[in-house]
Design an enzyme around this catalytic site. Structure first.
Site, PDB file in Angstrom:
ATOM      1  N   GLY A   1      -8.460  -7.471   8.585  1.00  8.77           N
ATOM      2  CA  GLY A   1      -7.336  -6.785   9.199  1.00  8.77           C
ATOM      3  C   GLY A   1      -6.931  -7.468  10.492  1.00  8.77           C
TER       4      GLY A   1
ATOM      5  N   TYR B   1      -5.297  10.416   5.022  1.00  9.07           N
ATOM      6  CA  TYR B   1      -3.923  10.723   4.634  1.00  9.07           C
ATOM      7  C   TYR B   1      -3.948  11.597   3.361  1.00  9.07           C
ATOM      8  CZ  TYR B   1      -3.176   7.482   8.349  1.00  9.07           C
ATOM      9  OH  TYR B   1      -3.222   6.888   9.594  1.00  9.07           O
TER      10      TYR B   1
ATOM     11  N   GLN C   1       0.840  -1.203   0.000  1.00  9.31           N
ATOM     12  CA  GLN C   1       0.000   0.000   0.000  1.00  9.31           C
ATOM     13  C   GLN C   1       0.874   1.252   0.000  1.00  9.31           C
ATOM     14  OE1 GLN C   1      -2.167   1.368   3.537  1.00  9.31           O
ATOM     15  NE2 GLN C   1      -4.018   1.427   2.283  1.00  9.31           N
TER      16      GLN C   1
ATOM     17  N   ARG D   1      -7.709   2.066  -2.536  1.00  7.38           N
ATOM     18  CA  ARG D   1      -8.494   1.966  -1.309  1.00  7.38           C
ATOM     19  C   ARG D   1      -9.152   3.296  -0.961  1.00  7.38           C
ATOM     20  NH1 ARG D   1      -7.439  -0.133   4.960  1.00  7.38           N
ATOM     21  NH2 ARG D   1      -9.105  -1.639   4.697  1.00  7.38           N
TER      22      ARG D   1
HETATM   23  C1  LIG Z   1      -2.727  -2.161  13.665  1.00  6.03           C
HETATM   24  C2  LIG Z   1      -3.503  -1.600  12.520  1.00  6.03           C
HETATM   25  C3  LIG Z   1      -2.851  -0.878  11.536  1.00  6.03           C
HETATM   26  C4  LIG Z   1      -3.552  -0.395  10.415  1.00  6.03           C
HETATM   27  N1  LIG Z   1      -2.853   0.248   9.416  1.00  6.03           N
HETATM   28  C5  LIG Z   1      -3.476   0.561   8.249  1.00  6.03           C
HETATM   29  C6  LIG Z   1      -2.730   1.031   7.126  1.00  6.03           C
HETATM   30  O1  LIG Z   1      -1.495   1.147   7.132  1.00  6.03           O
HETATM   31  N2  LIG Z   1      -3.425   1.336   6.001  1.00  6.03           N
HETATM   32  C7  LIG Z   1      -4.798   1.215   5.931  1.00  6.03           C
HETATM   33  O2  LIG Z   1      -5.391   1.510   4.884  1.00  6.03           O
HETATM   34  N3  LIG Z   1      -5.518   0.739   6.979  1.00  6.03           N
HETATM   35  C8  LIG Z   1      -4.888   0.392   8.118  1.00  6.03           C
HETATM   36  N4  LIG Z   1      -5.609  -0.168   9.155  1.00  6.03           N
HETATM   37  C9  LIG Z   1      -7.043  -0.467   8.960  1.00  6.03           C
HETATM   38  C10 LIG Z   1      -7.220  -1.917   8.483  1.00  6.03           C
HETATM   39  O3  LIG Z   1      -6.689  -2.092   7.180  1.00  6.03           O
HETATM   40  C11 LIG Z   1      -8.714  -2.316   8.451  1.00  6.03           C
HETATM   41  O4  LIG Z   1      -9.386  -1.412   7.617  1.00  6.03           O
HETATM   42  C12 LIG Z   1      -9.348  -2.314   9.829  1.00  6.03           C
HETATM   43  O5  LIG Z   1      -8.570  -3.041  10.769  1.00  6.03           O
HETATM   44  C13 LIG Z   1     -10.771  -2.906   9.781  1.00  6.03           C
HETATM   45  O6  LIG Z   1     -10.730  -4.256   9.328  1.00  6.03           O
HETATM   46  P1  LIG Z   1     -10.939  -5.474  10.379  1.00  6.03           P
HETATM   47  O7  LIG Z   1     -12.268  -5.221  11.024  1.00  6.03           O
HETATM   48  O8  LIG Z   1     -10.919  -6.715   9.556  1.00  6.03           O
HETATM   49  O9  LIG Z   1      -9.814  -5.369  11.359  1.00  6.03           O
HETATM   50  C14 LIG Z   1      -4.943  -0.614  10.296  1.00  6.03           C
HETATM   51  C15 LIG Z   1      -5.613  -1.323  11.313  1.00  6.03           C
HETATM   52  C16 LIG Z   1      -4.909  -1.825  12.396  1.00  6.03           C
HETATM   53  C17 LIG Z   1      -5.660  -2.622  13.433  1.00  6.03           C
END
Ligand SMILES: Cc1cc2nc3c(=O)[nH]c(=O)nc-3n(C[C@H](O)[C@H](O)[C@H](O)COP(=O)(O)O)c2cc1C
Length: 350
Positions: free
Chosen positions: A307, A177, A97, A224
């Site tokens: 995630g 961002y 990404q 995204r």
């Molecule tokens: C530790 C952590 C770091 C994340 N870093 C990013 C990131 O670098 N880029 C991004 O688009 N989303 C990031 N997210 C969001 C996740 O990609 C995802 O959208 C979010 O966790 C919801 O999905 P889930 O319910 O399956 O966890 C992050 C989430 C977590 C928990």
């Protein structure tokens, strides 16, 4: 019946299942360079149909969290080469990404320079730096002639990614961002060709996407978006219209997938994306197996990304398939630490 475990052709790739690992910042690449530990972490998760590696900076002006990776020179590219090699050795597929943080930064990450943004508007809140928590820096507005070259860095990073052996890139247009700062009316107060109308606010997203497509082909480029999200102080005057325009424009391009983070109660973000986007649609946000299978079976999406479940369950596809219980992740080690809370979560016992 098509479900999470059905293979799919997505852009230039043939994937064994429809489970993606969502991009997650883990702050374990000191100096912006991915390490052998990062390579091990992604290789452990290579049974995902697609890994989307964490937010990675396409230009040094885009850093803003501690120890996040970059992809903008020979050193950072070499780090990614090691990640790609380890994932390929396990038969996996991996995109990275591309994230420029814009105003969600601090001069500490930029050699003392001011963060750059569409407009000189400081974000409320604080960021962790190596010297503790500090207020976000006050950004300076990018000069008109700086914007197109900054969008072009997404193309340069895409070329570096594919040369390093990665399968492609995801353009990070979500979560407040830089690209999302251009998209939203509260963070983009420009009056030149990069701001004002929603068409002009979407120009940076489309320029970055087009730069990546030109560099590596649309079949290796995903995008995204997080329609309606207010994360990082995004308050668009009409997020539904802004995203309808952006998605309709992306639908004209030969991209590999559109990745929608659906976190907006009261507006069916996923249905809007489905209506406007006929390509591979990937949904994210709080999915479990039942919801994911239902989304795929109904045609609401072609892929689902997970995630947090991937943090503590390196073999998540096998666990979902077996309906095995999922291990809980330790939130204390999400954004710091070495192997602890990172590569030490075991797979299910054989
Ligand atoms: C530790 C952590 C770091 C994340 N870093 C990013 C990131 O670098 N880029 C991004 O688009 N989303 C990031 N997210 C969001 C996740 O990609 C995802 O959208 C979010 O966790 C919801 O999905 P889930 O319910 O399956 O966890 C992050 C989430 C977590 C928990």
């Amino acid at each position: 019946m098509t479900d999470l475990f059905s293979p799919i052709t997505m852009g230039a790739l043939s994937l064994p299942n429809r489970i993606a690992m969502a991009p997650m910042t883990r702050n374990r690449s000191p100096g912006g360079v991915p390490t052998a530990l990062n390579a091990e972490y992604y290789a452990q998760r290579a049974s995902a149909g697609l890994l989307i590696a964490e937010g990675t900076v396409p230009d040094p002006s885009g850093y803003g969290y501690m120890d996040i990776p970059g992809l903008h020179d020979a050193r950072t590219q070499e780090g990614w080469r090691g990640v790609a090699r380890a994932v390929k050795a396990r038969g996996g597929h991996i995109f990275v990404q591309l994230m420029h943080m814009g105003r969600i930064s601090h001069p500490d990450f930029l050699g003392g320079a001011q963060p750059v943004a569409p407009s000189a508007l400081q974000a409320p809140g604080q960021v962790w730096t190596h010297a503790g928590q500090k207020d976000h820096g006050t950004p300076r507005a990018l000069a008109a002639e700086e914007v197109a070259p900054l969008a072009a860095t997404y193309g340069r990073a895409a070329a570096l990614a594919v040369e390093a052996g990665l399968d492609g890139v995801e353009i990070h247009g979500a979560n407040g961002y830089l690209i999302s700062q251009f998209l939203a009316s509260n963070t983009n107060r420009r009056t030149d060709e990069w701001g004002g109308s929603l068409e002009k606010r979407a120009r940076f997203l489309l320029a970055a996407t087009d730069a990546a497509i030109a560099a590596i082909g649309g079949g290796r480029v995903g995008v995204r978006l997080s329609p309606g999200s207010t994360f990082n102080d995004i308050h668009d005057e009409d997020p539904e219209a802004t995203h309808a325009f952006a998605i309709a424009e992306l639908a004209k391009r030969p991209i590999a997938y559109l990745h929608i983070l659906d976190s907006r109660p009261g507006w069916d973000v996923a249905a809007q994306a489905r209506r406007l986007f006929g390509g591979t649609l990937m949904l994210n946000g709080g999915f479990d197996r039942a919801r994911a299978d239902a989304a795929i079976a109904s045609g609401a999406a072609e892929m689902v990304s997970f995630g947090t479940p991937f943090i503590a369950n390196p073999d998540l596809p096998a666990r979902l398939r077996a309906d095995a219980p999922l291990a809980p992740a330790d939130t204390a080690t999400f954004y710091r630490g070495g192997a602890e809370g990172y590569t030490d979560y075991p797979p299910l016992a054989a």
